[in-house]
Scaffold this motif. Structure first.
Motif, short mmCIF file in Angstrom:
data_model
loop_
_atom_site.label_atom_id
_atom_site.label_comp_id
_atom_site.label_asym_id
_atom_site.label_seq_id
_atom_site.Cartn_x
_atom_site.Cartn_y
_atom_site.Cartn_z
N GLN A 102 5.94 47.26 -18.97
CA GLN A 102 5.99 46.61 -20.28
C GLN A 102 6.94 45.42 -20.25
O GLN A 102 7.89 45.41 -19.48
CB GLN A 102 6.45 47.61 -21.35
N LYS A 103 6.66 44.43 -21.14
CA LYS A 103 7.49 43.24 -21.26
C LYS A 103 7.78 42.96 -22.74
O LYS A 103 7.08 43.45 -23.62
CB LYS A 103 6.80 42.02 -20.64
N SER A 104 8.80 42.17 -22.96
CA SER A 104 9.15 41.77 -24.32
C SER A 104 9.44 40.28 -24.32
O SER A 104 10.02 39.76 -23.38
CB SER A 104 10.38 42.54 -24.82
N LYS A 106 11.31 38.86 -26.62
CA LYS A 106 12.47 38.66 -27.48
C LYS A 106 13.78 38.53 -26.70
O LYS A 106 14.83 38.34 -27.30
CB LYS A 106 12.58 39.83 -28.46
N LEU A 162 14.79 44.42 -25.07
CA LEU A 162 13.75 45.42 -25.29
C LEU A 162 14.41 46.66 -25.87
O LEU A 162 15.31 47.22 -25.25
CB LEU A 162 13.03 45.72 -23.98
N GLU A 163 14.00 47.06 -27.05
CA GLU A 163 14.64 48.17 -27.76
C GLU A 163 13.67 49.30 -28.04
O GLU A 163 14.01 50.26 -28.76
CB GLU A 163 15.25 47.67 -29.07
N GLN A 164 12.46 49.22 -27.50
CA GLN A 164 11.47 50.27 -27.71
C GLN A 164 10.51 50.31 -26.52
O GLN A 164 10.04 49.27 -26.07
CB GLN A 164 10.70 50.03 -29.01
N THR A 216 6.10 56.04 -29.10
CA THR A 216 7.18 55.05 -29.05
C THR A 216 8.54 55.74 -28.98
O THR A 216 8.78 56.73 -29.68
CB THR A 216 7.14 54.14 -30.28
N LYS A 269 19.56 48.86 -26.05
CA LYS A 269 19.06 47.55 -25.68
C LYS A 269 18.93 47.39 -24.17
O LYS A 269 19.87 47.66 -23.43
CB LYS A 269 19.96 46.46 -26.24
N PRO A 276 12.58 42.36 -20.21
CA PRO A 276 12.73 41.52 -21.41
C PRO A 276 12.03 40.17 -21.30
O PRO A 276 11.78 39.52 -22.29
CB PRO A 276 14.25 41.33 -21.53
N ASP A 277 11.74 39.73 -20.06
CA ASP A 277 10.89 38.56 -19.83
C ASP A 277 11.51 37.25 -20.30
O ASP A 277 10.82 36.34 -20.71
CB ASP A 277 9.54 38.77 -20.55
N LYS A 291 9.40 33.75 -20.34
CA LYS A 291 9.21 33.07 -21.61
C LYS A 291 9.49 31.58 -21.48
O LYS A 291 8.76 30.74 -21.99
CB LYS A 291 10.13 33.70 -22.66
#
Length: 351
Positions: free
Chosen positions: A136-138, A140, A143-145, A189, A194, A233-234, A238
């Motif tokens: 998974q990536k985020s 933002k 990543l908090e979830q 979920t 963090k 977190p990406d 980004k």
């Protein structure tokens, strides 16, 4: 009478595959609950998820401490015999692999001999458990979830056994958990602390606050029912995506592109000395400065005015020249007419 192989016959086939001699397959059963410390005749049967042995579903009964000639029997919750065997020789810390019919409660019983007195027994819940976790990536930066694709625990009855899914990092530190789950669950979920850097995480099924174990043929031992993935977190990706964006490049890149008509970027035009201190991002020198549209139009107007003046001068010169040239011709004509008139008058006087 049916000719379909019974569960007992299938169990015996497994035994014939090499599990009759307990001393040969003796193994340390290292999973939740641990090995029995007893040295006297006994059997231990721990809760577990269905595993794999020799390509078939399996549950493991053990450790077993028994003497030659004693008798071991495994039954399901209805009392039907799933597997049975006579202990071929003294066994210490041994185990056998039994194929379960389905998830549910099973009982292993050790007897003094077939049909003899019961020596020891133990019950175990056998679950059908599955867990799947994807990378998974985020976008933002944090990543908090984390989302678990599938988490399932079937008990063969109402599938109402509660379980948790615990998320840990590569060091075993707990990041978060989903609690009081039952049956089959999708897109579970888990709120986490963090995560600001790429991290490998593991989701594990817990029952009664203990990790659920299953026999893994490749590992040759019991392992937790779990799955691992990478979360990111990406932040770097980004930024890279923006650099590759055409709109971004046009906005952030060269400011003097052609659709501006190659105009100067200074808001106030060129300064008196040819340099524009207010130019943004582009240095304009007098030797290389391009004319603004106002300057170009002014030059064109001056050129046109000069051209018109030149044309007017030419026209005036031509007109004066033509006027001057036409006067002598007019005088000659008048003189001829006067001379002709005088001649006619003289001729009339003679007559």
């Amino acid at each position: 009478m049916t000719t379909k192989p019974t569960t007992l016959e299938k169990g015996r086939a497994v035994v014939l595959a090499g599990l009759m001699v307990l001393s040969v397959i003796a193994m340390s059963v290292a999973f939740a609950g641990g090995a029995a410390a007893a040295t006297e005749d006994s059997v231990t049967f721990n809760d577990q998820a269905i595993g794999v042995y020799n390509g078939s579903d399996t549950m493991v009964v053990g450790p077993i401490y028994a003497q030659e000639g004693q008798y071991l029997e495994v039954t399901d919750e209805s009392g039907e015999v799933v597997d049975e065997m006579v202990i071929p020789e003294d066994a210490t810390d041994a185990a056998i692999f039994v194929t379960p019919d389905e998830p549910g409660e099973y009982t292993a019983t050790l007897y003094s001999e077939e049909g003899g007195d019961e020596i020891d027994d133990d019950d175990a819940m056998i679950y059908d458990a599955t867990i799947e976790l994807s990378d998974q990536k985020s976008a933002k930066g944090t990543l908090e979830q984390v989302t678990v694709d599938t988490a399932s625990l079937l008990d063969g009855d109402d599938d109402d056994t509660e379980f948790d899914v615990v998320l840990t990092d590569s060091d075993g530190n707990e990041l978060g958990r989903a609690t009081e789950l039952t049956g089959t669950n999708e897109d579970v979920t888990i709120d986490t602390s963090k995560i600001t850097a790429q991290t490998e995480v593991t989701a594990t099924i817990f029952v009664d606050d203990e990790p659920l174990q299953t026999y893994d043929e490749d590992a040759g031992n019991f392992v937790s029912v779990s799955d691992s993935a990478t979360v990111d977190p990406d932040m770097k990706n980004k930024h890279d995506d923006k650099e590759d964006d055409t709109k971004h490049d046009k906005k952030k890149g060269d400011k003097d592109y052609t659709e501006k008509g190659e105009k100067d970027k200074s808001a106030g035009g060129d300064s008196a000395n040819g340099d524009d201190s207010t130019d943004s991002g582009v240095s304009n020198d007098a030797s290389t400065d391009q004319d603004t549209s106002a300057e170009t139009n002014q030059d064109q107007n001056v050129d046109q005015s000069n051209d018109q003046d030149a044309e007017n001068d030419q026209d005036q010169d031509a007109s004066q020249s033509n006027s001057g040239d036409s006067m002598p011709g007019f005088g000659v004509g008048v003189a001829l007419v006067a001379l002709l008139g005088a001649a006619m008058l003289a001729f009339r006087q003679q007559n």
